[in-house]
Design a protein around this motif. Structure first.
Motif, PDB file in Angstrom:
ATOM      1  N   THR A  54      10.599  -2.766  -6.462  1.00  0.00           N
ATOM      2  CA  THR A  54      10.525  -1.312  -6.638  1.00  0.00           C
ATOM      3  C   THR A  54      10.470  -0.961  -8.116  1.00  0.00           C
TER       4      THR A  54
ATOM      5  N   THR B  77       9.402  -2.819 -10.763  1.00  0.00           N
ATOM      6  CA  THR B  77       8.123  -3.151 -11.395  1.00  0.00           C
ATOM      7  C   THR B  77       7.003  -2.249 -10.888  1.00  0.00           C
ATOM      8  N   THR B  78       7.078  -1.862  -9.617  1.00  0.00           N
ATOM      9  CA  THR B  78       6.072  -0.948  -9.072  1.00  0.00           C
ATOM     10  C   THR B  78       6.151   0.410  -9.755  1.00  0.00           C
TER      11      THR B  78
ATOM     12  N   GLY C 254       0.792  -1.221   0.000  1.00  0.00           N
ATOM     13  CA  GLY C 254       0.000   0.000   0.000  1.00  0.00           C
ATOM     14  C   GLY C 254       0.822   1.267   0.000  1.00  0.00           C
TER      15      GLY C 254
ATOM     16  N   GLN D 228       4.769   0.163 -13.331  1.00  0.00           N
ATOM     17  CA  GLN D 228       3.311   0.028 -13.366  1.00  0.00           C
ATOM     18  C   GLN D 228       2.596   1.245 -12.789  1.00  0.00           C
ATOM     19  N   THR D 229       3.348   2.166 -12.209  1.00  0.00           N
ATOM     20  CA  THR D 229       2.779   3.332 -11.519  1.00  0.00           C
ATOM     21  C   THR D 229       1.751   2.872 -10.491  1.00  0.00           C
ATOM     22  N   SER D 230       2.160   1.939  -9.649  1.00  0.00           N
ATOM     23  CA  SER D 230       1.261   1.388  -8.637  1.00  0.00           C
ATOM     24  C   SER D 230       1.912   1.474  -7.264  1.00  0.00           C
ATOM     25  N   ASP D 231       1.190   1.000  -6.244  1.00  0.00           N
ATOM     26  CA  ASP D 231       1.733   0.958  -4.894  1.00  0.00           C
ATOM     27  C   ASP D 231       2.403  -0.391  -4.650  1.00  0.00           C
ATOM     28  N   TYR D 232       3.201  -0.453  -3.593  1.00  0.00           N
ATOM     29  CA  TYR D 232       3.880  -1.704  -3.255  1.00  0.00           C
ATOM     30  C   TYR D 232       2.863  -2.788  -2.897  1.00  0.00           C
ATOM     31  N   SER D 233       3.178  -4.027  -3.288  1.00  0.00           N
ATOM     32  CA  SER D 233       2.311  -5.166  -2.984  1.00  0.00           C
ATOM     33  C   SER D 233       2.971  -6.145  -2.019  1.00  0.00           C
TER      34      SER D 233
ATOM     35  N   PRO E 279       3.195   4.109  -1.384  1.00  0.00           N
ATOM     36  CA  PRO E 279       3.528   4.597  -2.733  1.00  0.00           C
ATOM     37  C   PRO E 279       5.012   4.402  -3.011  1.00  0.00           C
ATOM     38  N   CYS E 280       5.350   4.237  -4.262  1.00  0.00           N
ATOM     39  CA  CYS E 280       6.745   4.050  -4.655  1.00  0.00           C
ATOM     40  C   CYS E 280       7.283   5.375  -5.182  1.00  0.00           C
TER      41      CYS E 280
END
Length: 230
Positions: A86, A88-89, A46, A92-97, A48-49
């Motif tokens: 980090t 791949t996040t 959740g 993808q412009t996404s949050d950490y999973s 942000p990167c």
């Protein structure tokens, strides 16, 4: 090619140390050096990167936790590694999973996301480095999935113990059953059950937070051959 604080961390990344183009030189000035103590959470699901992390020295464990509380270790990062999660996040412009925690004090170089995107778009050498790293780590991930999906747990445990032993003289693994379970993506109860069976068969000797490899040849046979159901 570079000096001062630049050379301090670039030595662990030969492909970048030898890179020399205008876009990369601009990006290089944007890196920040960070020191983090042991047992510190670097990121969690959740979050942000905001940076691309290059580990200069130290050890970081990257893992995922399920709703049932079980964990599986995705990777162990050491000096000279790039955090693929980090990367791949960011792409993808996404949050950490997943989560990452320092296992020792670490030193890392981080590049802000905006500067990463500029360098990735403008520096062919940096782009090649990122894509080759991504391809190599994807291969590692597929190997992990293959192990989890198709190999029996006893075989995976034998392979893990042989890889993790502290040298060839004492042949010991200094870990708890829970730590081993997290590494292999299973439960402590299953690991304890298999280890007890291996001890009964003379393959290992168990003590507190320690697994001694009593017969490595038998473990090698388990690792390379068919195994019995547990």
């Amino acid at each position: 090619m570079y000096s001062g604080t630049e050379a301090h961390w670039l030595q662990g990344y030969p492909a970048l140390e030898n890179l020399d183009d205008p876009a990369w030189r601009v990006a290089l000035q944007k890196f920040e050096i960070m020191d983090v103590p042991t047992e510190t959470t670097v990121f969690r699901p959740g979050d942000p990167c905001s940076y691309l992390l290059f580990l200069v020295k130290g050890d970081v464990r990257v893992y995922m936790s399920g709703d049932n509380g079980r964990e599986i270790v995705l990777s162990h990062l050491k000096g000279g590694d790039l955090c693929i999660l980090t990367l791949t996040t960011l792409l993808q412009t996404s949050d950490y999973s997943a989560s990452a925690v320092t296992e020792t004090p670490i030193c890392a170089a981080r590049l802000p996301v905006a500067d990463f995107r500029k360098a990735f778009a403008s520096s062919m050498g940096f782009q090649d480095f990122i894509l080759s790293t991504l391809a190599r780590r994807m291969h590692d991930t597929l190997f992990l999935l293959q192990e989890v999906a198709f190999e029996r747990l006893e075989m995976r445990l034998a392979c893990f113990l042989l890889r993790q032993r502290n040298g060839y003289d004492n042949c010991a693994v200094e870990m708890t059953h829970q730590q081993i379970a997290c590494e292999l993506g299973t439960t402590r109860e299953m690991i304890s059950r298999i280890l007890k069976d291996l001890e009964r068969r003379g393959c290992v000797r168990l003590s507190r937070k320690r697994v001694e490899l009593a017969d490595t040849s038998r473990l090698e046979n388990i690792n390379h051959g068919p195994t019995r159901n547990i």
